[in-house]
Design a protein around this motif. Structure first.
Motif, PDB file in Angstrom:
ATOM      1  N   ILE A   1      52.853  22.454  57.386  1.00 61.25           N
ATOM      2  CA  ILE A   1      52.443  22.516  56.156  1.00 61.25           C
ATOM      3  C   ILE A   1      53.284  22.428  55.375  1.00 61.25           C
ATOM      4  O   ILE A   1      54.299  22.955  55.586  1.00 61.25           O
ATOM      5  N   PRO A   2      53.402  21.603  54.179  1.00 63.55           N
ATOM      6  CA  PRO A   2      54.424  21.474  52.990  1.00 63.55           C
ATOM      7  C   PRO A   2      54.581  22.586  52.358  1.00 63.55           C
ATOM      8  O   PRO A   2      53.768  23.602  51.747  1.00 63.55           O
ATOM      9  N   VAL A   3      56.033  22.771  51.940  1.00 67.89           N
ATOM     10  CA  VAL A   3      56.740  23.342  50.760  1.00 67.89           C
ATOM     11  C   VAL A   3      57.214  22.751  49.457  1.00 67.89           C
ATOM     12  O   VAL A   3      57.547  21.647  50.232  1.00 67.89           O
ATOM     13  N   ILE A   4      56.777  22.498  48.174  1.00 67.33           N
ATOM     14  CA  ILE A   4      55.971  21.791  47.488  1.00 67.33           C
ATOM     15  C   ILE A   4      55.386  19.737  48.092  1.00 67.33           C
ATOM     16  O   ILE A   4      54.699  20.524  48.475  1.00 67.33           O
ATOM     17  N   ASP A   5      56.626  19.635  48.451  1.00 66.52           N
ATOM     18  CA  ASP A   5      55.782  18.048  48.943  1.00 66.52           C
ATOM     19  C   ASP A   5      56.402  17.520  49.872  1.00 66.52           C
ATOM     20  O   ASP A   5      56.550  16.627  50.675  1.00 66.52           O
ATOM     21  N   LYS A   6      56.841  18.500  50.625  1.00 71.67           N
ATOM     22  CA  LYS A   6      57.633  18.221  52.369  1.00 71.67           C
ATOM     23  C   LYS A   6      56.871  19.091  53.702  1.00 71.67           C
ATOM     24  O   LYS A   6      57.465  20.467  53.160  1.00 71.67           O
ATOM     25  N   PRO A   7      56.682  18.694  54.496  1.00 70.57           N
ATOM     26  CA  PRO A   7      56.368  19.843  55.973  1.00 70.57           C
ATOM     27  C   PRO A   7      57.660  20.415  55.844  1.00 70.57           C
ATOM     28  O   PRO A   7      59.311  20.219  56.051  1.00 70.57           O
ATOM     29  N   VAL A   8      57.364  21.734  56.532  1.00 71.48           N
ATOM     30  CA  VAL A   8      58.513  22.415  57.023  1.00 71.48           C
ATOM     31  C   VAL A   8      59.729  22.252  57.353  1.00 71.48           C
ATOM     32  O   VAL A   8      60.522  21.984  57.476  1.00 71.48           O
ATOM     33  N   VAL A   9      59.434  21.357  58.568  1.00 73.73           N
ATOM     34  CA  VAL A   9      60.008  20.867  59.861  1.00 73.73           C
ATOM     35  C   VAL A   9      61.158  20.037  59.386  1.00 73.73           C
ATOM     36  O   VAL A   9      62.111  20.086  59.556  1.00 73.73           O
ATOM     37  N   GLN A  10      60.431  19.722  57.980  1.00 78.47           N
ATOM     38  CA  GLN A  10      61.161  18.314  57.268  1.00 78.47           C
ATOM     39  C   GLN A  10      62.479  18.751  56.835  1.00 78.47           C
ATOM     40  O   GLN A  10      63.893  18.279  56.762  1.00 78.47           O
ATOM     41  N   TYR A  11      62.718  20.430  56.448  1.00 84.40           N
ATOM     42  CA  TYR A  11      63.618  20.614  55.809  1.00 84.40           C
ATOM     43  C   TYR A  11      64.643  20.948  56.715  1.00 84.40           C
ATOM     44  O   TYR A  11      65.874  20.746  56.737  1.00 84.40           O
ATOM     45  N   ALA A  12      63.908  21.270  57.947  1.00 82.86           N
ATOM     46  CA  ALA A  12      65.379  21.508  59.143  1.00 82.86           C
ATOM     47  C   ALA A  12      66.121  20.355  59.635  1.00 82.86           C
ATOM     48  O   ALA A  12      67.205  20.883  59.884  1.00 82.86           O
TER      49      ALA A  12
ATOM     50  N   VAL B   1      70.605  26.254  67.487  1.00 83.22           N
ATOM     51  CA  VAL B   1      68.940  25.820  67.409  1.00 83.22           C
ATOM     52  C   VAL B   1      69.228  26.191  66.636  1.00 83.22           C
ATOM     53  O   VAL B   1      69.156  26.818  65.168  1.00 83.22           O
ATOM     54  N   ILE B   2      67.613  25.193  65.415  1.00 89.51           N
ATOM     55  CA  ILE B   2      66.701  26.211  64.429  1.00 89.51           C
ATOM     56  C   ILE B   2      65.752  26.165  64.700  1.00 89.51           C
ATOM     57  O   ILE B   2      64.798  25.590  65.203  1.00 89.51           O
ATOM     58  N   LEU B   3      65.412  26.997  63.515  1.00 88.60           N
ATOM     59  CA  LEU B   3      64.470  27.901  63.964  1.00 88.60           C
ATOM     60  C   LEU B   3      63.350  27.753  62.232  1.00 88.60           C
ATOM     61  O   LEU B   3      64.037  28.436  61.415  1.00 88.60           O
ATOM     62  N   PRO B   4      62.530  26.464  62.027  1.00 86.20           N
ATOM     63  CA  PRO B   4      62.363  25.372  60.687  1.00 86.20           C
ATOM     64  C   PRO B   4      61.414  26.957  60.449  1.00 86.20           C
ATOM     65  O   PRO B   4      62.096  27.030  58.592  1.00 86.20           O
ATOM     66  N   ASP B   5      61.088  28.600  60.587  1.00 92.51           N
ATOM     67  CA  ASP B   5      60.014  28.904  59.490  1.00 92.51           C
ATOM     68  C   ASP B   5      61.447  29.662  58.957  1.00 92.51           C
ATOM     69  O   ASP B   5      61.361  29.939  58.342  1.00 92.51           O
ATOM     70  N   ASP B   6      62.610  29.761  59.326  1.00 89.34           N
ATOM     71  CA  ASP B   6      63.473  30.377  58.307  1.00 89.34           C
ATOM     72  C   ASP B   6      64.026  28.875  57.571  1.00 89.34           C
ATOM     73  O   ASP B   6      64.583  28.235  57.833  1.00 89.34           O
ATOM     74  N   MET B   7      63.516  29.537  56.188  1.00 93.32           N
ATOM     75  CA  MET B   7      64.603  28.155  55.489  1.00 93.32           C
ATOM     76  C   MET B   7      65.916  28.852  54.279  1.00 93.32           C
ATOM     77  O   MET B   7      65.707  30.031  54.098  1.00 93.32           O
ATOM     78  N   VAL B   8      66.374  27.983  54.341  1.00 86.21           N
ATOM     79  CA  VAL B   8      67.498  28.661  53.479  1.00 86.21           C
ATOM     80  C   VAL B   8      67.980  27.739  51.972  1.00 86.21           C
ATOM     81  O   VAL B   8      67.719  25.966  52.533  1.00 86.21           O
ATOM     82  N   LEU B   9      68.244  27.937  50.730  1.00 88.24           N
ATOM     83  CA  LEU B   9      68.406  27.301  50.091  1.00 88.24           C
ATOM     84  C   LEU B   9      69.878  27.232  49.590  1.00 88.24           C
ATOM     85  O   LEU B   9      70.310  28.882  49.791  1.00 88.24           O
ATOM     86  N   SER B  10      70.727  26.542  49.596  1.00 85.42           N
ATOM     87  CA  SER B  10      72.261  26.791  49.457  1.00 85.42           C
ATOM     88  C   SER B  10      73.008  25.836  48.790  1.00 85.42           C
ATOM     89  O   SER B  10      72.451  25.141  49.218  1.00 85.42           O
ATOM     90  N   GLN B  11      74.289  25.660  48.646  1.00 83.46           N
ATOM     91  CA  GLN B  11      75.200  24.761  48.134  1.00 83.46           C
ATOM     92  C   GLN B  11      75.195  23.671  49.237  1.00 83.46           C
ATOM     93  O   GLN B  11      75.249  22.866  49.455  1.00 83.46           O
TER      94      GLN B  11
END
Ligand code: G1P
Length: 292
Positions: free
Chosen positions: A31-42, A130-140
């Motif tokens: 499922i996308p956040v904006i235009d990318k699937p959540v897993v792609q951010y991870a 280990v990355i849990l894609p549900d947790d999204m982090v916005l950081s520098q």
């Protein structure tokens, strides 16, 4: 000298029942956040931290997660022929190199510890993420990069942590703190999802870990814990006498896409931070807030 962290495990076998009906056919991670699937951010965060191999611990019906990171020759050719080069770049940027994607099936939903254990053969004897894609982090600096930098100094297990309200300790793995310099907290114990009055602190593990492979020997015992599941936190706790465990208060903000409100919040936060969209979105959000 610590060994370089080259591999990441992404447990993505969950049914995503909190997001029905969206997740009836589509995996929650797609499922996308904006235009990318959540897993792609991870995956992007992990690549920016130098990770080269990705192990998806997945379940039947969730094949599209790994497929998303494969080349798509038909689409690429069509975009090329039409001169849609910006779109072509978007497709190619989401493609991982040959050999970088591994899939392991977790046939029974026995818990996060069991999901990580499923990747043992593919990890071998080296530190891993280990990355849990549900947790999204916005950081520098990508959150995982911050953990890898800390790990290169202290070794052992290093996980991302943040302080949570005491009434929420029963949603997280919680640290029993031995020492704390305000940035890095060393734990003498860990408890999975303690009740608020039983929690040894309010410092909670969030979904980013750098782990020593010693955890696999403990996971291999398949001991069940909270919720009658094989818990990663419990296995880490049992290694704590021999493997140092540090929690890093990372720079950045975490959004919990595992809940519906958190998911909407993540869309707003990532939308407002988006280079092309942020400036257009801000007045719209303001207008909505101003509307009685
Ligand atoms: C899992 C872990 C927990 C951790 C959390 C972070 O729980 O078991 O220790 O704090 O992820 O998001 P879950 O959210 O899968 O229930």
């Amino acid at each position: 000298m610590t060994q370089r962290v080259r591999k990441a495990v992404l447990p993505v076998a969950g049914l995503g029942t909190r997001f029905l009906p969206a997740t009836k056919v589509i995996p929650k991670e797609m499922i996308p956040v904006i235009d990318k699937p959540v897993v792609q951010y991870a995956i992007e965060e992990a690549r920016a931290a130098g990770i080269e191999e990705f192990i998806f611990v997945t379940a039947d019906g969730k094949e599209s997660i790994a497929t998303h990171f494969y080349p798509h020759p038909v689409l690429e050719r069509a975009l090329e022929e039409k001169g849609k080069l910006a779109e072509l770049k978007i497709v190619r940027d989401s493609t991982l190199p040959p050999g970088a994607v591994h899939i392991v099936k977790q046939h029974d939903p026995l818990g996060l510890g069991h999901a990580v254990w499923c990747a043992w053969q593919l990890i071998g004897n080296e530190p891993f993420a280990v990355i849990l894609p549900d947790d999204m982090v916005l950081s520098q600096t990508p959150c995982l990069k911050q953990l890898i930098d800390a790990h290169s100094k202290v070794g052992g297990h290093v996980v991302a942590v943040e302080d949570v309200p005491r009434d929420q300790t029963n949603r997280y793995g919680i640290l029993d703190i031995l020492s704390d310099d305000g940035k890095l907290a060393k734990a003498k114990g860990l408890v999975e999802k303690p009740a608020p009055d039983k929690a040894p602190s309010t410092l909670a593990i969030i979904g980013r870990y750098i782990l020593d492979p010693a955890v696999f020997t403990e996971l291999d015992k398949h001991t069940k814990g909270a919720g009658n599941e094989i818990q990663l936190t419990d296995a880490l706790n049992r290694t704590i006498a021999s493997v140092p465990f540090h929690g890093l208060r990372f720079e950045g903000r975490r959004y919990d896409c595992g809940t519906r409100v958190g998911f909407v919040e993540a869309n707003l936060a990532f939308g407002l931070a988006h280079p092309e969209m942020g400036d257009r979105l801000r007045p719209l959000v303001q207008k909505l807030l101003d509307t009685k």
